[in-house]
Write a protein that holds these residues in place. Structure first.
Motif, PDB file in Angstrom:
ATOM      1  N   UNK A   1       0.825  -1.204   0.000  1.00  0.00           N
ATOM      2  CA  UNK A   1       0.000   0.000   0.000  1.00  0.00           C
ATOM      3  C   UNK A   1       0.861   1.257   0.000  1.00  0.00           C
ATOM      4  N   UNK A   2       1.915   1.262   0.816  1.00  0.00           N
ATOM      5  CA  UNK A   2       2.841   2.407   0.861  1.00  0.00           C
ATOM      6  C   UNK A   2       3.465   2.621  -0.518  1.00  0.00           C
ATOM      7  N   UNK A   3       3.889   1.521  -1.132  1.00  0.00           N
ATOM      8  CA  UNK A   3       4.461   1.583  -2.472  1.00  0.00           C
ATOM      9  C   UNK A   3       3.450   2.131  -3.479  1.00  0.00           C
ATOM     10  N   UNK A   4       2.206   1.673  -3.384  1.00  0.00           N
ATOM     11  CA  UNK A   4       1.162   2.116  -4.305  1.00  0.00           C
ATOM     12  C   UNK A   4       0.980   3.631  -4.236  1.00  0.00           C
ATOM     13  N   UNK A   5       0.972   4.172  -3.010  1.00  0.00           N
ATOM     14  CA  UNK A   5       0.852   5.623  -2.854  1.00  0.00           C
ATOM     15  C   UNK A   5       2.017   6.352  -3.496  1.00  0.00           C
ATOM     16  N   UNK A   6       3.225   5.804  -3.320  1.00  0.00           N
ATOM     17  CA  UNK A   6       4.402   6.411  -3.938  1.00  0.00           C
ATOM     18  C   UNK A   6       4.351   6.360  -5.446  1.00  0.00           C
ATOM     19  N   UNK A   7       3.900   5.241  -5.996  1.00  0.00           N
ATOM     20  CA  UNK A   7       3.805   5.107  -7.451  1.00  0.00           C
ATOM     21  C   UNK A   7       2.796   6.098  -8.020  1.00  0.00           C
ATOM     22  N   UNK A   8       1.634   6.220  -7.358  1.00  0.00           N
ATOM     23  CA  UNK A   8       0.613   7.167  -7.828  1.00  0.00           C
ATOM     24  C   UNK A   8       1.190   8.579  -7.886  1.00  0.00           C
ATOM     25  N   UNK A   9       1.881   8.996  -6.828  1.00  0.00           N
ATOM     26  CA  UNK A   9       2.461  10.342  -6.795  1.00  0.00           C
ATOM     27  C   UNK A   9       3.519  10.510  -7.881  1.00  0.00           C
ATOM     28  N   UNK A  10       4.411   9.539  -8.006  1.00  0.00           N
ATOM     29  CA  UNK A  10       5.510   9.660  -8.965  1.00  0.00           C
ATOM     30  C   UNK A  10       5.025   9.639 -10.408  1.00  0.00           C
ATOM     31  N   UNK A  11       3.956   8.888 -10.674  1.00  0.00           N
ATOM     32  CA  UNK A  11       3.378   8.883 -12.019  1.00  0.00           C
ATOM     33  C   UNK A  11       2.756  10.238 -12.334  1.00  0.00           C
ATOM     34  N   UNK A  12       1.969  10.762 -11.417  1.00  0.00           N
ATOM     35  CA  UNK A  12       1.265  12.019 -11.669  1.00  0.00           C
ATOM     36  C   UNK A  12       2.221  13.202 -11.759  1.00  0.00           C
ATOM     37  N   UNK A  13       3.256  13.225 -10.944  1.00  0.00           N
ATOM     38  CA  UNK A  13       4.183  14.359 -10.979  1.00  0.00           C
ATOM     39  C   UNK A  13       4.989  14.390 -12.271  1.00  0.00           C
ATOM     40  N   UNK A  14       5.142  13.229 -12.910  1.00  0.00           N
ATOM     41  CA  UNK A  14       5.882  13.188 -14.163  1.00  0.00           C
ATOM     42  C   UNK A  14       5.032  13.604 -15.356  1.00  0.00           C
ATOM     43  N   UNK A  15       3.738  13.370 -15.298  1.00  0.00           N
ATOM     44  CA  UNK A  15       2.891  13.605 -16.467  1.00  0.00           C
ATOM     45  C   UNK A  15       2.062  14.884 -16.409  1.00  0.00           C
ATOM     46  N   UNK A  16       1.679  15.343 -15.219  1.00  0.00           N
ATOM     47  CA  UNK A  16       0.729  16.456 -15.136  1.00  0.00           C
ATOM     48  C   UNK A  16       1.338  17.850 -15.262  1.00  0.00           C
ATOM     49  N   UNK A  17       2.512  18.148 -14.675  1.00  0.00           N
ATOM     50  CA  UNK A  17       3.023  19.514 -14.759  1.00  0.00           C
ATOM     51  C   UNK A  17       3.225  19.978 -16.199  1.00  0.00           C
ATOM     52  N   UNK A  18       2.857  21.227 -16.460  1.00  0.00           N
ATOM     53  CA  UNK A  18       2.938  21.768 -17.819  1.00  0.00           C
ATOM     54  C   UNK A  18       4.363  21.797 -18.349  1.00  0.00           C
ATOM     55  N   UNK A  19       5.333  22.068 -17.445  1.00  0.00           N
ATOM     56  CA  UNK A  19       6.719  22.188 -17.900  1.00  0.00           C
ATOM     57  C   UNK A  19       7.300  20.861 -18.377  1.00  0.00           C
ATOM     58  N   UNK A  20       6.622  19.753 -18.108  1.00  0.00           N
ATOM     59  CA  UNK A  20       7.120  18.454 -18.562  1.00  0.00           C
ATOM     60  C   UNK A  20       6.957  18.294 -20.066  1.00  0.00           C
ATOM     61  N   UNK A  21       6.097  19.084 -20.683  1.00  0.00           N
ATOM     62  CA  UNK A  21       5.839  19.002 -22.131  1.00  0.00           C
ATOM     63  C   UNK A  21       5.450  17.580 -22.537  1.00  0.00           C
ATOM     64  N   UNK A  22       4.562  16.986 -21.771  1.00  0.00           N
ATOM     65  CA  UNK A  22       4.125  15.623 -22.057  1.00  0.00           C
ATOM     66  C   UNK A  22       3.319  15.586 -23.345  1.00  0.00           C
ATOM     67  N   UNK A  23       3.382  14.441 -24.017  1.00  0.00           N
ATOM     68  CA  UNK A  23       2.644  14.250 -25.259  1.00  0.00           C
ATOM     69  C   UNK A  23       1.392  13.437 -24.954  1.00  0.00           C
ATOM     70  N   UNK A  24       0.217  14.063 -25.094  1.00  0.00           N
ATOM     71  CA  UNK A  24      -1.022  13.399 -24.689  1.00  0.00           C
ATOM     72  C   UNK A  24      -1.304  12.156 -25.530  1.00  0.00           C
TER      73      UNK A  24
END
Length: 242
Positions: free
Chosen positions: A202-225
């Motif tokens: 469960x602890x790992x799951x919370x960390x994965x959720x955060x790390x996934x979202x922080x990589x894809x959501x911020x505008x400066x990441x210039x992610x490709x939808x």
């Protein structure tokens, strides 16, 4: 042993991600957005349902949270703590980095080591659960776990390298690779109580959720939808097909 091969695969990703030039192109590599999509699909199609499964298996006797009326939500509480801890670490590192850049000083080594050691624990849990978690049921399930987290590791390595630069290549990637093998070795030598495994997962799951979202959501990441959506669809179809 198949789990050893997958653990070695995780290790090699950390060691050789430095040389994966396609991850370092500017603007952001589409593969990193695909990786983010695969990780998100893994979270919603596998991690969250498995959290529920772990909660159902827990025998609440002996957990301190029972005294506070939280016994029915132990797993979800642990996931929330995991997300909060990694969010706090990320904010600490970025705030420290901005202050140092303004002052013209070099990176504080203690900040680097706190960040890397936290991800070493993260990797240790991932490697331990490779053999001792729900993913060890059969080769197919283990492969899907390996596939999703391999892409997740690529994305994490890219982020850590951007934050810590030479320090990450000189020390960080080796420590993360080592923590994978320590986690796997521990899983071979010791079997942790099922309740503890549930809380670690469960602890790992919370960390994965955060790390996934922080990589894809911020505008400066210039992610490709489109690449992100393709990753979501491909991994979801793969999970549903097997």
């Amino acid at each position: 042993m198949k789990s050893l091969l997958f653990a070695l695969g995780f290790t090699l990703i950390h060691v050789f991600s430095k040389y994966m030039k396609f991850l370092h192109i500017n603007p952001r590599s589409k593969l990193l957005s695909v990786a983010g999509g695969i990780s998100v699909a893994y979270v919603f199609m596998h991690l969250l349902p498995e959290l529920n499964s772990h909660q159902e298996k827990l025998d609440h006797t002996g957990f301190p949270s029972e005294a506070f009326g939280l016994a029915e939500n132990n797993v979800y509480l642990s996931a929330m703590i995991g997300l909060t801890v990694f969010y706090g670490l990320e904010k600490m590192v970025k705030t420290s980095k901005r202050r140092l850049e303004k002052s013209g000083n070099k990176e504080k080594t203690e900040i680097f080591w706190i960040h890397i050691l936290s991800f070493s624990v993260y990797n240790f849990i991932i490697a331990y659960l490779l053999l001792r978690g729900e993913n060890s049921k059969d080769t197919t399930t283990m492969f899907l776990y390996f596939l999703a987290l391999s892409f997740h590791f690529m994305s994490n390595d890219h982020s850590l390298r951007q934050l810590h630069k030479q320090s990450y290549d000189k020390y960080g990637r080796w420590l993360l690779a080592f923590s994978i093998m320590v986690g796997w070795g521990t899983s071979v030598a010791f079997e942790i109580n099922e309740k503890v495994i549930s809380m670690l997962f469960a602890f790992l799951a919370g960390g994965i959720v955060l790390n996934v979202l922080k990589e894809e959501l911020p505008e400066e990441r210039e992610s490709n939808f489109i690449a992100f959506a393709c990753g979501v669809i491909l991994y979801t179809v793969l999970l549903l097909a097997i």
